[in-house]
Each structure stands twice: as structure tokens, then as C-alpha cells.
Design a protein around this motif. Sequence first.
Motif, PDB file in Angstrom:
ATOM      1  N   PRO A   1       0.500  -1.403   0.272  1.00  0.00           N
ATOM      2  CA  PRO A   1      -0.119   0.276  -0.155  1.00  0.00           C
ATOM      3  C   PRO A   1       0.805   1.072   0.353  1.00  0.00           C
ATOM      4  CG  PRO A   1       0.213  -0.699   1.865  1.00  0.00           C
ATOM      5  CD  PRO A   1       0.989  -2.068   1.682  1.00  0.00           C
TER       6      PRO A   1
ATOM      7  N   PRO B   1       1.387   5.379   1.254  1.00  0.00           N
ATOM      8  CA  PRO B   1       1.400   5.794   2.993  1.00  0.00           C
ATOM      9  C   PRO B   1       0.139   6.711   2.521  1.00  0.00           C
ATOM     10  CG  PRO B   1       3.255   6.880   1.344  1.00  0.00           C
ATOM     11  CD  PRO B   1       2.611   5.624   0.261  1.00  0.00           C
ATOM     12  N   GLU B   2      -0.172   6.535   4.092  1.00  0.00           N
ATOM     13  CA  GLU B   2      -1.257   7.183   4.560  1.00  0.00           C
ATOM     14  C   GLU B   2      -1.738   8.716   3.770  1.00  0.00           C
ATOM     15  OE1 GLU B   2      -4.305   5.822   6.380  1.00  0.00           O
ATOM     16  OE2 GLU B   2      -3.053   3.924   6.417  1.00  0.00           O
ATOM     17  N   ASP B   3      -1.096   9.111   3.802  1.00  0.00           N
ATOM     18  CA  ASP B   3      -1.187  10.528   3.396  1.00  0.00           C
ATOM     19  C   ASP B   3      -0.544  10.880   1.494  1.00  0.00           C
ATOM     20  OD1 ASP B   3       1.600   9.953   3.296  1.00  0.00           O
ATOM     21  OD2 ASP B   3       2.388  11.483   4.250  1.00  0.00           O
TER      22      ASP B   3
ATOM     23  N   ASP C   1      -0.815  11.156  -1.578  1.00  0.00           N
ATOM     24  CA  ASP C   1      -2.166  12.150  -2.520  1.00  0.00           C
ATOM     25  C   ASP C   1      -2.053  11.476  -3.973  1.00  0.00           C
ATOM     26  OD1 ASP C   1      -3.942  13.913  -4.426  1.00  0.00           O
ATOM     27  OD2 ASP C   1      -2.482  15.492  -4.211  1.00  0.00           O
TER      28      ASP C   1
END
Length: 87
Positions: A74, A76-78, A80
Motif C-alpha cells: 500500500p 503511505p496514508e498521506d 495523494d
Amino acid sequence: RTPRDAKQKHRLEELTNITTCGLLFRKWFDLRTDFERDLQRVGGVVPSPRDGKYEERYFGGYCRAKGSYVAMNPPPEDFDITKIYGM
């Protein structure tokens, strides 16, 4: 799905076009490969290995055995997503 009897097995075989399903799988895994390349290029995410040998013509190396799927790494959470697809 496991057929309960021979009649059900025959009905399932008649309703399912394996070639068409296989081509759909192949298209999905081709799109996944493109997406993982873009994630690596833009976000530095290492693509998952494509070392699976199960039905490679359909799954493109993303399945090691029946029921053994190679998951994507996956972002990273941030991350874009518009960096890949724009908006």
C-alpha cells in the motif's frame, strides 16, 4: 463454490465462461501492474513481487497457488492519488 451434486456442477459450468473470466482477470492484473509502476515512480512504493506460478497467463504472477494471492504494497496514508491521476 462447491457444487452439491452433478446437476448443479453442470449448471455452473454452463453459466460460466472460463475464457472470458480469465481475460477479465488478466486485464485487472495488467491494470494493477501499471498502477504499481505509477506508485513506485511517484510515491516510491516498492511493487509487490510477481513470483507466483499459478495460472500465470491469467494472474500475471500475482498468485502463488490456488487461494494464495500476492497483495499490493500500500501507499503511505498521506499519499495523494491525484499525483498519478490528476483531478
